[in-house]
Design a protein around this motif. Structure first.
Motif, mmCIF file in Angstrom:
data_model
loop_
_atom_site.group_PDB
_atom_site.id
_atom_site.type_symbol
_atom_site.label_atom_id
_atom_site.label_comp_id
_atom_site.label_asym_id
_atom_site.label_seq_id
_atom_site.Cartn_x
_atom_site.Cartn_y
_atom_site.Cartn_z
ATOM 1 N N VAL A 143 16.900 -14.427 -6.103
ATOM 2 C CA VAL A 143 17.272 -13.250 -5.064
ATOM 3 C C VAL A 143 16.065 -12.500 -3.711
ATOM 4 N N ASP A 144 15.314 -12.349 -4.305
ATOM 5 C CA ASP A 144 13.843 -12.398 -3.072
ATOM 6 C C ASP A 144 13.378 -13.345 -2.167
ATOM 7 N N ALA A 145 13.618 -15.051 -3.488
ATOM 8 C CA ALA A 145 12.995 -15.791 -1.809
ATOM 9 C C ALA A 145 14.633 -16.200 -1.394
ATOM 10 N N LEU A 146 15.777 -15.862 -1.829
ATOM 11 C CA LEU A 146 17.133 -16.728 -0.744
ATOM 12 C C LEU A 146 16.799 -15.518 0.794
ATOM 13 N N LEU A 170 23.539 -15.630 -3.112
ATOM 14 C CA LEU A 170 22.723 -14.216 -3.180
ATOM 15 C C LEU A 170 23.307 -13.258 -3.278
ATOM 16 N N LYS A 171 24.421 -13.525 -2.826
ATOM 17 C CA LYS A 171 25.788 -12.420 -3.666
ATOM 18 C C LYS A 171 25.981 -13.085 -5.409
ATOM 19 N N GLU A 176 24.261 -10.822 -11.155
ATOM 20 C CA GLU A 176 23.542 -11.617 -12.541
ATOM 21 C C GLU A 176 22.403 -10.643 -12.594
ATOM 22 N N GLN A 177 21.526 -10.500 -10.916
ATOM 23 C CA GLN A 177 20.048 -9.658 -11.297
ATOM 24 C C GLN A 177 20.967 -8.161 -12.101
ATOM 25 N N GLU A 207 29.707 -0.528 -15.203
ATOM 26 C CA GLU A 207 30.830 -1.508 -13.258
ATOM 27 C C GLU A 207 30.060 -2.536 -13.553
ATOM 28 N N VAL A 208 29.699 -3.504 -14.443
ATOM 29 C CA VAL A 208 29.405 -4.454 -13.955
ATOM 30 C C VAL A 208 29.092 -5.685 -15.661
ATOM 31 N N LEU A 209 29.381 -5.214 -16.963
ATOM 32 C CA LEU A 209 29.138 -5.635 -17.845
ATOM 33 C C LEU A 209 30.811 -6.569 -18.372
#
Length: 222
Positions: A143-146, A170-171, A176-177, A207-209
């Motif tokens: 993520v940071d690299a992107l 990135l999205k 995933e993060q 919200e995400v799982l």
């Protein structure tokens, strides 16, 4: 007096006198029967003087116009007619001034073009570096690299369409993060046995799982 000088074969006054008075004197000399060869020589001198006067006027007009081609032509004509350095001085100085100014402008234009080329090369280099960063970040899916690569690409001037894949990656990587963080929070909450932490982790995870990943937290709350 002019007639007497002409009759005596002296042409000094014809070379340096007033043209109108000289023409009048020539007419008088013709009437008084001065020798034809002397008259013709006087006419040649008057014609030359007329050409020289016109050349001087051309020099003045060229200086006033500030046109380099006119100045060159007028100077060439003046030199061919044998005008003095003093006659040619102003036009020569003006031409030199204009040529130096033109040379300065050419140098400035050449420098401007060189600078534009240099900036274009720098921009291409920045864009090539930004593309390398994007490719590296896409392979890593970090993520940071992107984020860093996308920011560098925008600053380098790369068009947005060149960032499409990186933005989509990135999205997905950010999603995933978030899922990974939610899983870790659930696992830690379950291990702690703290009801409050379990509820917070379950709410965050919802919200995400997927439901299957939240089942263990529900069982721990029963």
């Amino acid at each position: 007096m002019f007639v007497a000088f002409l009759a005596a074969g002296s042409f000094l006054m014809f070379r340096h006198g007033d043209p109108d008075k000289l023409k009048q004197a020539l007419q008088e000399a013709e009437l008084e029967g001065v020798e034809d060869s002397l008259l013709e020589k006087a006419r040649d001198i008057l014609r030359q003087k007329d050409r020289e006067d016109k050349a001087r006027e051309a020099l003045k007009r060229a200086v006033s116009s500030g046109n380099m081609e006119d100045l060159r032509a007028a100077l060439q004509q003046g030199q061919a007619l044998g005008l003095t350095d003093e006659d040619l001085a102003e036009a020569s100085a003006k031409l030199k001034e204009l040529e130096e100014e033109e040379q300065r402008k050419r140098q400035e234009e050449a420098e401007r073009v060189r600078e534009e080329e240099r900036q274009a090369m720098l921009e291409r280099a920045r864009q090539d570096h930004a593309k390398d960063l994007l490719h590296t970040a896409l392979r890593s899916k970090d993520v940071d690299a992107l984020r860093g690569a996308i920011d560098a690409a925008r600053k380098s001037g790369l068009p947005e369409e060149d960032l499409t894949e990186a933005l989509e990656t990135l999205k997905d990587a950010e999603a995933e993060q978030e899922k990974s963080a939610a899983r870790n929070a659930l696992s830690a909450a379950i291990s702690s046995g703290d009801i409050g932490r379990l509820r917070d982790a379950q709410q965050r995870g919802a919200e995400v799982l997927d439901e299957s990943e939240l089942e263990a937290a529900r069982k721990a709350l029963q």
